[in-house]
Motif scaffolding. Sequence first.
Motif, short mmCIF file in Angstrom:
data_model
loop_
_atom_site.label_atom_id
_atom_site.label_comp_id
_atom_site.label_asym_id
_atom_site.label_seq_id
_atom_site.Cartn_x
_atom_site.Cartn_y
_atom_site.Cartn_z
N GLU A 184 0.76 -1.26 0.02
CA GLU A 184 -0.13 0.07 0.21
C GLU A 184 0.92 1.23 -0.09
OE1 GLU A 184 -2.14 -3.40 1.96
OE2 GLU A 184 -0.23 -2.48 2.03
N SER B 144 0.94 4.30 -2.79
CA SER B 144 0.96 5.86 -2.36
C SER B 144 2.15 6.68 -2.79
CB SER B 144 0.92 5.81 -0.89
OG SER B 144 0.91 7.26 -0.30
N HIS C 170 1.84 9.72 -5.53
CA HIS C 170 2.41 11.20 -5.03
C HIS C 170 3.58 11.57 -6.03
CE1 HIS C 170 0.23 10.83 -1.27
NE2 HIS C 170 0.43 11.83 -1.04
N ARG D 208 6.29 10.97 0.79
CA ARG D 208 5.32 11.87 0.59
C ARG D 208 5.75 13.39 0.93
NH1 ARG D 208 1.17 8.25 4.17
NH2 ARG D 208 0.25 6.87 2.46
#
Length: 246
Positions: free
Chosen positions: A20, A24, A28, A232
């Motif tokens: 996961e 992600s 991004h 991120r």
Amino acid sequence: MTAATTDPLAPLLDLPGVAEGADSVRRHVEAVHAHRTNRRGWPTTAAEATVRAARASAALDGGSPDLPEDGPVTDPTLAGALRVAEALGGLLPTWRRAPLQALARLHVLAATDRAPESDLGRPRPGAWVSARLDALAGLVVGGTSVPAPVLVGVVHGELLALSPFLVANGVVARAAARLTAISTGLDPKGLVVPEVGHLRAGSEYRAAAQAFASGTHEGLAQWFSHCTTAWRTGAKEATGIADAAG
């Protein structure tokens, strides 16, 4: 045979949050590349990202992140990180073909003025060090099909854990991770600055690196969780760079 038995990194995808987190990170990074400024003006934003990455990487190794207003950089750690950053584009073909040669060059650039000339580019002696470096090189040149963020995390964590050189291992590890992100197509233009994310969570970064080195399932999951957050943060940094340049 299944992919899980032939790909040495495939079991990592079964750890909590790893698959996961990789998804992600990719989302991004894709958003950064889709930014209106980065569609045409990416050379400018990539150059700024590279400098910020070098400054953060130097700070993580105890160097100064501050660029002098006039005159040369005198902090040897920062000078080395900047030399490494400038050389990454030219090292990309070597990284894809012969990663150990690229690592040696990265160390020469990072450790000049920090280590004796006889130690530059030379890993510590020992069959254990050589074996792990060879295994890592095999992954980089196609020995795994895991998502790119996972391979980037493995390259980064393994080089920190192994510390194959006498000095400058952090700068080298983060540069190798950056090369991997570019070469795998995760961040092909080098726009994202995960190094800033690692620096802003410096104590967590060091703890997660130690956890990775433990080799436990919990430790590995901790490392990849930290890397996801750092990427991120690096994407937010990249978005800020693009906004300012636009």
